[in-house]
Write a protein that holds these residues in place. Structure first.
Motif, PDB file in Angstrom:
ATOM      1  N   LEU A   1     -35.643 -16.356  59.397  1.00  0.00           N
ATOM      2  CA  LEU A   1     -34.734 -16.125  58.266  1.00  0.00           C
ATOM      3  C   LEU A   1     -33.306 -16.414  58.721  1.00  0.00           C
ATOM      4  O   LEU A   1     -32.790 -15.736  59.618  1.00  0.00           O
ATOM      5  CB  LEU A   1     -34.841 -14.671  57.792  1.00  0.00           C
ATOM      6  CG  LEU A   1     -36.230 -14.187  57.375  1.00  0.00           C
ATOM      7  CD1 LEU A   1     -36.218 -12.672  57.145  1.00  0.00           C
ATOM      8  CD2 LEU A   1     -36.698 -14.917  56.123  1.00  0.00           C
TER       9      LEU A   1
ATOM     10  N   TYR B   1     -25.498 -15.320  56.777  1.00  0.00           N
ATOM     11  CA  TYR B   1     -24.622 -14.423  56.025  1.00  0.00           C
ATOM     12  C   TYR B   1     -24.331 -13.116  56.755  1.00  0.00           C
ATOM     13  O   TYR B   1     -23.512 -12.332  56.319  1.00  0.00           O
ATOM     14  CB  TYR B   1     -25.191 -14.178  54.624  1.00  0.00           C
ATOM     15  CG  TYR B   1     -25.294 -15.483  53.865  1.00  0.00           C
ATOM     16  CD1 TYR B   1     -24.136 -16.114  53.420  1.00  0.00           C
ATOM     17  CD2 TYR B   1     -26.518 -16.110  53.675  1.00  0.00           C
ATOM     18  CE1 TYR B   1     -24.201 -17.340  52.775  1.00  0.00           C
ATOM     19  CE2 TYR B   1     -26.596 -17.335  53.023  1.00  0.00           C
ATOM     20  CZ  TYR B   1     -25.438 -17.948  52.574  1.00  0.00           C
ATOM     21  OH  TYR B   1     -25.507 -19.155  51.951  1.00  0.00           O
TER      22      TYR B   1
ATOM     23  N   THR C   1     -23.891  -9.487  54.674  1.00  0.00           N
ATOM     24  CA  THR C   1     -25.133  -9.002  54.064  1.00  0.00           C
ATOM     25  C   THR C   1     -26.350  -9.492  54.833  1.00  0.00           C
ATOM     26  O   THR C   1     -26.503 -10.688  55.083  1.00  0.00           O
ATOM     27  CB  THR C   1     -25.264  -9.518  52.615  1.00  0.00           C
ATOM     28  OG1 THR C   1     -24.955 -10.913  52.620  1.00  0.00           O
ATOM     29  CG2 THR C   1     -24.332  -8.803  51.691  1.00  0.00           C
ATOM     30  N   PRO C   2     -27.251  -8.594  55.188  1.00  0.00           N
ATOM     31  CA  PRO C   2     -28.537  -9.037  55.725  1.00  0.00           C
ATOM     32  C   PRO C   2     -29.408  -9.516  54.558  1.00  0.00           C
ATOM     33  O   PRO C   2     -29.055  -9.296  53.389  1.00  0.00           O
ATOM     34  CB  PRO C   2     -29.125  -7.764  56.334  1.00  0.00           C
ATOM     35  CG  PRO C   2     -28.491  -6.651  55.584  1.00  0.00           C
ATOM     36  CD  PRO C   2     -27.157  -7.141  55.077  1.00  0.00           C
ATOM     37  N   ILE C   3     -30.508 -10.170  54.846  1.00  0.00           N
ATOM     38  CA  ILE C   3     -31.364 -10.665  53.760  1.00  0.00           C
ATOM     39  C   ILE C   3     -32.123  -9.516  53.111  1.00  0.00           C
ATOM     40  O   ILE C   3     -32.228  -9.434  51.899  1.00  0.00           O
ATOM     41  CB  ILE C   3     -32.327 -11.753  54.281  1.00  0.00           C
ATOM     42  CG1 ILE C   3     -31.520 -12.997  54.677  1.00  0.00           C
ATOM     43  CG2 ILE C   3     -33.371 -12.112  53.234  1.00  0.00           C
ATOM     44  CD1 ILE C   3     -32.330 -14.178  55.124  1.00  0.00           C
ATOM     45  N   ALA C   4     -32.653  -8.636  53.949  1.00  0.00           N
ATOM     46  CA  ALA C   4     -33.442  -7.536  53.398  1.00  0.00           C
ATOM     47  C   ALA C   4     -33.413  -6.383  54.381  1.00  0.00           C
ATOM     48  O   ALA C   4     -33.355  -6.597  55.591  1.00  0.00           O
ATOM     49  CB  ALA C   4     -34.873  -7.975  53.137  1.00  0.00           C
ATOM     50  N   THR C   5     -33.433  -5.170  53.868  1.00  0.00           N
ATOM     51  CA  THR C   5     -33.472  -4.020  54.766  1.00  0.00           C
ATOM     52  C   THR C   5     -34.915  -3.582  55.025  1.00  0.00           C
ATOM     53  O   THR C   5     -35.188  -2.922  56.006  1.00  0.00           O
ATOM     54  CB  THR C   5     -32.633  -2.860  54.198  1.00  0.00           C
ATOM     55  OG1 THR C   5     -32.839  -2.808  52.791  1.00  0.00           O
ATOM     56  CG2 THR C   5     -31.171  -3.083  54.462  1.00  0.00           C
TER      57      THR C   5
ATOM     58  N   SER D   1     -28.342  -5.310  51.369  1.00  0.00           N
ATOM     59  CA  SER D   1     -29.028  -6.568  51.644  1.00  0.00           C
ATOM     60  C   SER D   1     -29.286  -7.319  50.343  1.00  0.00           C
ATOM     61  O   SER D   1     -29.302  -6.731  49.260  1.00  0.00           O
ATOM     62  CB  SER D   1     -30.348  -6.298  52.360  1.00  0.00           C
ATOM     63  OG  SER D   1     -31.304  -5.787  51.458  1.00  0.00           O
ATOM     64  N   ASP D   2     -29.489  -8.610  50.467  1.00  0.00           N
ATOM     65  CA  ASP D   2     -29.760  -9.442  49.300  1.00  0.00           C
ATOM     66  C   ASP D   2     -30.950  -8.893  48.520  1.00  0.00           C
ATOM     67  O   ASP D   2     -30.930  -8.798  47.297  1.00  0.00           O
ATOM     68  CB  ASP D   2     -30.069 -10.879  49.749  1.00  0.00           C
ATOM     69  CG  ASP D   2     -28.824 -11.579  50.287  1.00  0.00           C
ATOM     70  OD1 ASP D   2     -27.724 -11.019  50.162  1.00  0.00           O
ATOM     71  OD2 ASP D   2     -28.982 -12.693  50.833  1.00  0.00           O
ATOM     72  N   LEU D   3     -31.992  -8.522  49.252  1.00  0.00           N
ATOM     73  CA  LEU D   3     -33.191  -8.042  48.573  1.00  0.00           C
ATOM     74  C   LEU D   3     -32.926  -6.716  47.878  1.00  0.00           C
ATOM     75  O   LEU D   3     -33.339  -6.507  46.736  1.00  0.00           O
ATOM     76  CB  LEU D   3     -34.349  -7.907  49.578  1.00  0.00           C
ATOM     77  CG  LEU D   3     -35.675  -7.458  48.975  1.00  0.00           C
ATOM     78  CD1 LEU D   3     -36.148  -8.414  47.897  1.00  0.00           C
ATOM     79  CD2 LEU D   3     -36.734  -7.340  50.072  1.00  0.00           C
TER      80      LEU D   3
ATOM     81  N   VAL E   1     -38.436 -13.425  50.362  1.00  0.00           N
ATOM     82  CA  VAL E   1     -37.356 -13.008  51.249  1.00  0.00           C
ATOM     83  C   VAL E   1     -36.695 -14.250  51.855  1.00  0.00           C
ATOM     84  O   VAL E   1     -35.482 -14.362  51.943  1.00  0.00           O
ATOM     85  CB  VAL E   1     -37.908 -12.095  52.369  1.00  0.00           C
ATOM     86  CG1 VAL E   1     -36.815 -11.749  53.367  1.00  0.00           C
ATOM     87  CG2 VAL E   1     -38.509 -10.829  51.758  1.00  0.00           C
ATOM     88  N   LYS E   2     -37.533 -15.197  52.211  1.00  0.00           N
ATOM     89  CA  LYS E   2     -37.065 -16.407  52.886  1.00  0.00           C
ATOM     90  C   LYS E   2     -36.126 -17.238  52.002  1.00  0.00           C
ATOM     91  O   LYS E   2     -35.153 -17.785  52.477  1.00  0.00           O
ATOM     92  CB  LYS E   2     -38.282 -17.246  53.282  1.00  0.00           C
ATOM     93  CG  LYS E   2     -38.139 -17.879  54.632  1.00  0.00           C
ATOM     94  CD  LYS E   2     -39.489 -18.246  55.199  1.00  0.00           C
ATOM     95  CE  LYS E   2     -39.329 -18.912  56.545  1.00  0.00           C
ATOM     96  NZ  LYS E   2     -40.568 -19.034  57.277  1.00  0.00           N
TER      97      LYS E   2
ATOM     98  N   PRO F   1     -31.636 -15.711  49.951  1.00  0.00           N
ATOM     99  CA  PRO F   1     -30.188 -15.888  50.139  1.00  0.00           C
ATOM    100  C   PRO F   1     -29.671 -17.145  49.442  1.00  0.00           C
ATOM    101  O   PRO F   1     -28.638 -17.117  48.783  1.00  0.00           O
ATOM    102  CB  PRO F   1     -30.037 -16.007  51.658  1.00  0.00           C
ATOM    103  CG  PRO F   1     -31.254 -15.360  52.223  1.00  0.00           C
ATOM    104  CD  PRO F   1     -32.342 -15.594  51.230  1.00  0.00           C
ATOM    105  N   GLN F   2     -30.410 -18.232  49.552  1.00  0.00           N
ATOM    106  CA  GLN F   2     -29.955 -19.479  48.958  1.00  0.00           C
ATOM    107  C   GLN F   2     -29.976 -19.393  47.437  1.00  0.00           C
ATOM    108  O   GLN F   2     -29.021 -19.791  46.769  1.00  0.00           O
ATOM    109  CB  GLN F   2     -30.842 -20.629  49.458  1.00  0.00           C
ATOM    110  CG  GLN F   2     -30.117 -21.938  49.581  1.00  0.00           C
ATOM    111  CD  GLN F   2     -28.817 -21.789  50.363  1.00  0.00           C
ATOM    112  OE1 GLN F   2     -28.790 -21.253  51.460  1.00  0.00           O
ATOM    113  NE2 GLN F   2     -27.718 -22.233  49.768  1.00  0.00           N
TER     114      GLN F   2
ATOM    115  N   ARG G   1     -27.034 -17.426  46.122  1.00  0.00           N
ATOM    116  CA  ARG G   1     -25.714 -18.036  46.285  1.00  0.00           C
ATOM    117  C   ARG G   1     -25.598 -19.372  45.558  1.00  0.00           C
ATOM    118  O   ARG G   1     -24.503 -19.822  45.268  1.00  0.00           O
ATOM    119  CB  ARG G   1     -25.394 -18.166  47.773  1.00  0.00           C
ATOM    120  CG  ARG G   1     -25.120 -16.775  48.381  1.00  0.00           C
ATOM    121  CD  ARG G   1     -25.086 -16.747  49.879  1.00  0.00           C
ATOM    122  NE  ARG G   1     -24.840 -15.395  50.388  1.00  0.00           N
ATOM    123  CZ  ARG G   1     -25.789 -14.455  50.547  1.00  0.00           C
ATOM    124  NH1 ARG G   1     -27.054 -14.759  50.262  1.00  0.00           N
ATOM    125  NH2 ARG G   1     -25.494 -13.261  50.979  1.00  0.00           N
TER     126      ARG G   1
END
Lengths: 663, 663
Positions: free
Chosen positions: A323, A327, A334-338, B150-152, B175-176, B179-180, B183
């Protein structure tokens, strides 16, 4: 002929690794060294800014861009930054001792883990031994025309009758291998189930997942792996889930270390084409290497590994899972997911059976990762009312303040000083690093002790703290970190980076050069400790407390285990508290990964802790900035923060004045 | 030179497909034809036993093993069984009309679906329109330093706030790409969720799964696919999930048809090395072909397909999923699983987005598959107290008796007679198949009608029933299926397989040969109808009823739609009940797949139905065997089962006696 010339590869030989490689001329020398498997360290990831990858070109020619990190003298001797050099001809390259990754430290750290485990298992309490991974053996009646339910229904019925298991989900791969497993074993099979962390606060809704089926009774072979994926080191344990026992421990440097010392340089590397894939591959290769160690030490077959629990900081985990960490580095971070869904370990290239899931700890923020959650859970902070300060000083510095009711956390950009980065003769805590230090008050001559009792090679993080504390107490440096240049000793002198103190003369060292500590080094350490202390102050202030209200301080991280608490208080790194409030837990991240492998209670705790924790972004917080500036002093500009140290230093100053007067 | 000879490939040309292929000499001609894409039919799967793959070698040489299926005359003319021939030289091959798969039937069946859909949607009632696949659009606040979750977490929070969605699981692939997607679209995204069938009877515990995220508002593009994977044909529908509408329909022969006509030959083929993989690939190729049709007809982009619901018999589903169907064929006939976990469609080679799951209906037993569950759900049998007899006469014959309280089911080994198999001039219901039939009582001359109004080519299943009923009523055959050889007509004659009746003379046919119905054909049909009727009797008897107690009869399957009810009763295939109790639903399996795509209620119903249904294994049941033997008569040896028909036939016999007396 022309074609021949173009295709001719350059042969490069690396010493002392004694490895050879043939590459196209024009190839980068650092990358070539990594590719050849030579042990080389490049803390800035090949940007040319750290100077740690200097090598000696013994034969042949390279094309190098010379930076300020290589002196004219060094350049003349044939020293080059590998990252700044392109191969022109065949080469013989020597990697000098200060540019090498040494493995001795690993044994030291491994011992550290073992010792501290015993301590810590008493810290987190009240958890049942109930691993998320379970094995169930069922002997089933073979099908008949009167009872020809499906193979899967037969197995599920058996599990329900014998073990009261129900409402299970089943992996498709299990369905695929089921008919053969049943018929190969006369309808006696062992079923592996996994409980994964489920939705928040809904533990009763948890549904075990059937992840494997094996012919016969394989309950005896029931193992899992726990890992801490650190920025610098990767540590693993092989766990026996029948006995709740650690079978083997293993460790190696994270292969990514050759691509940068800290998460920021790693994230930058991921932005190159193929960079993320590359870093993902190298950390997987490291993990695979550690797994190999563990299996061999534990005498366990790969196929009997059923689960993999991984703790790591946010960047390490995102890279491991492929991943993009982009960012994490960009405001607002921001992380992608926690909460990351479990993934099949083999889909990442990890060499375990295809049924093995990789579980990663929930995380809090971009710079407060699952390694912190894991450590908190392992140390039981969430179980007690005691107001606890938890700090993990690794390549990053993460801190938590809280108890069973609340928790606040922050990442402090402490910088790499504690791991020897940004320090002229800094090095990781491996053999030859100066760690112990004292100073003769009369002669101002040093007494140094190194890791492994070898000739000095550089200074590690804990050594740096000890040195600065001693220099401060001996008034060789003042509270603002500047040298007292009036003192009658040739050890204090003016060097390239301003004033410095010679810790060891060239003749006594392994590098053949003087080892010094400079004002710049001291300044770097002051910034690092100020960031940590200011972070702690900001967190405690946010809940209306002061640092003196902290009832317990838990120090995690390999670095922590070698810290001299008194000296760390002296320089203002740790709050001034009675010594019995401090506890070392070693690698808390790995410990938490192990405990959650043994107990679903702890798995639930990890979720709850991640949810309860409030993250502070210090980087743009004005309170923090004020605290930070106030902490840029030894131990602190506000003497009420360190009353005892302040008094001691003041007394010493008075004594000196008295002496002078007497003299 | 020698090497050149070895490597020389043979060129083979197939007509009328006008396709060419180059293969190694020695290659099997049937496999070569399939590989070249020539439309050829081999009902026994290349075993050499059916004779349906006869081809004319117009040029070149093959090495053939001659079987009884090729007469000396045919052999002399150049006809060969493709499956028994190996290629020796370059070839020109003509596939005669009787060996070809025709596509005309498909249009006919497609029309059939459309018509019957309107009928049936009234049968299953009370379901809410609530597709398991949903799309949710969220406009999120961009992250700030004060809100940098987080994004998620941001997306899940948005879904909770706006749509009250919670406790969701999230696919790793989401999840993968998250982010894109966030944004790229200024934090406005569309999230796709899927509700999969969960544990039995626990609908309230269902957790939606986030399977996709797309930049921007894509709610308008919201489609899914419903498929029936039949042994003979693969039928698909493209569904608009916003409007609950069928956008397009498509159909093709199951590519496996060239490897055997029925599930038994397919299972046998799977036991060859690579056989399972091969059959899996060809049915996936068929599905991909149908998807292409659907997308093109519906003007929908592939990426907007979000789900795939598949109904099929147990063998078809196991092969599709790559699960060896071996044990389906071996007593005690166990399927691998009755509830198969959803799998990613693209992992099977199906060309849809990587987020698309393939859901297969739960099944009951090895020979009562998800297609039956799907059909029952579609026809609402489980919703009414009405005692219903449901029959699906496809390549297999599955029957269900029951209502909302209980259901019993069985598979009857009806054999392939209803699809033209095992019948001398039998053929699938495509153009040129004799379907309508009547007989002039005086002249005993036939009146035949064919599908597509073309010259006769053979007899399809429904035609066979009509012919036998008419022959019985005209007393051309007796109630035991034997010809009355005393009748003054040259249509009845002795052929290779005993007595036969000439339906069309060579000059009138498309094959240039007489088309006949033989005593062997009639015997085959009697066995087939006896199996179905005896199955029904066995089921009703098991619940203490008789066939006369059936309050409704639902006939599913493409074959059913063309069945003449009165004639089917006349020969004893269907129970003697008032005509208004019979309903055709066409492809019930496809219809159920569609309804469950529109309603999670129906998805729950499918689970419940599969659980409630009790399967009877008839193959070794003595009651069934007795019923079967008693049913080997037209319509039945027990005239109380068919009182009206028995009376009618008796009256006719009396009339004839009277006439004779009169004469």
């Amino acid at each position: 002929m022309a074609k021949d010339l173009v295709n001719k590869k350059s042969k490069v030989h690396f010493e002392p690794d004694n490895v050879d490689i043939a590459v196209e001329p024009g190839a980068n020398l650092l990358e070539t060294a990594i590719q050849a498997g030579a042990r080389i360290y490049a803390s800035c990831g090949g940007a040319g800014t750290c100077g740690t990858c200097k090598v000696l070109i013994e034969k042949g020619e390279v094309a190098t861009t010379r930076t300020a990190k290589v002196s004219a003298e060094e350049f003349r001797q044939g020293l080059r930054q590998a990252c700044q050099s392109r191969i022109v001809t065949d080469l013989a390259v020597h990697i000098p001792v200060e540019s090498r990754l040494e493995t001795a430290v690993i044994d030291r750290e491994r011992k550290g883990i073992t010792t501290t485990n015993q301590q810590i298992e008493a810290l987190a309490t009240g958890w049942r031994f109930s691993p998320p991974l379970s094995k169930f053996f069922v002997e089933l009646p073979p099908p008949t025309l009167r009872d020809n339910v499906s193979d899967l229904s037969r197995v599920l019925r058996g599990l329900k009758q014998r073990y009261k298991l129900k409402n299970m989900t089943v992996d498709f791969d299990v369905v695929k291998k089921l008919p053969q497993a049943l018929r190969d074993s006369d309808w006696k099979v062992t079923v592996t189930t996994l409980v994964t962390a489920v939705e928040r606060g809904a533990t009763e809704r948890r549904r075990p997942r059937v992840i494997n089926v094996e012919a016969g009774d394989t309950r005896e072979k029931h193992y899992s792996l726990a890992f801490d994926i650190g920025t610098t080191t990767v540590c693993g344990q092989l766990l026996d889930l029948n006995r709740g026992k650690t079978m083997a421990e293993g460790m190696d440097y994270n292969g990514q270390i050759s691509y940068g010392a800290d998460v920021i340089t790693r994230i930058a590397y991921c932005q190159r084409p193929g960079g993320l894939q590359k870093l993902q591959q190298v950390v997987v290769a490291t993990i695979n290497g550690v797994i190999k160690q563990l299996l061999s030490r534990g005498h366990v077959d790969r196929e009997h590994i059923g689960h993999l629990t991984v703790a790591g900081n946010t960047t390490m985990i995102q890279i491991l899972l492929g991943l993009d960490p982009k960012y994490i580095r960009l405001s607002p971070y921001t992380p992608i997911a926690t909460y990351l869904p479990p993934v099949k370990a083999d889909s990442l290239g990890i060499k375990v059976g295809e049924h093995v899931y990789l579980f990663t700890f929930p995380l809090v923020a971009s710079y407060v990762g699952g390694d912190i959650i894991s450590g908190i859970v392992a140390s039981g902070v969430h179980q007690r009312e005691t107001i606890t300060f938890y700090m993990d000083i690794g390549t990053n510095g993460e801190i938590v303040v809280g108890n069973s009711e609340w928790m606040v956390t922050a990442a402090c950009s402490a910088g790499p000083a504690f791991e020897g980065g940004g320090v002229k003769h800094g090095m990781v805590a491996s053999n030859g690093a100066i760690e112990e230090f004292d100073i003769n008050r009369s002669t101002l001559e040093p007494v140094v002790g190194t890791i492994g009792r070898e000739k000095p090679k550089g200074i590690c993080g804990s050594g740096l703290i000890n040195i600065i504390a001693a220099l401060l107490e001996a008034e060789v440096i003042s509270q603002n970190g500047k040298f007292n240049t009036d003192l009658p000793t040739r050890r204090i002198r003016k060097g390239d980076d301003g004033y410095e103190y010679v810790l060891a003369w060239a003749a006594e060292t392994r590098t053949g050069k003087d080892i010094v500590i400079t004002e710049v080094d001291i300044d770097n350490l002051i910034r690092a400790k100020a960031a940590l202390y200011a972070g702690c102050q900001t967190l405690v202030k946010s809940v209306g407390m002061t640092c003196h209200d902290l009832e317990q301080v838990i120090i995690a991280g390999a670095f922590g285990s070698h810290l001299d608490i008194e000296k760390a208080i002296t320089i203002g790194l740790l709050p001034e508290l009675p010594l019995d409030r401090f506890v070392f837990i070693g690698n808390g991240s790995l410990l938490g990964a192990k405990l959650t492998s043994f107990s679903t209670d702890m798995l639930d705790d990890a979720r709850r802790v991640a949810q309860v924790m409030t993250n502070f972004e210090l980087s743009e917080d004005t309170t923090f900035m004020n605290n930070y500036i106030a902490a840029l002093f030894l131990p602190h500009t506000d003497s009420s923060e360190f009353p005892l140290i302040a008094e001691k230093l003041a007394r010493r100053a008075q004594n000196r004045s008295k002496k002078r007067v007497t003299a």
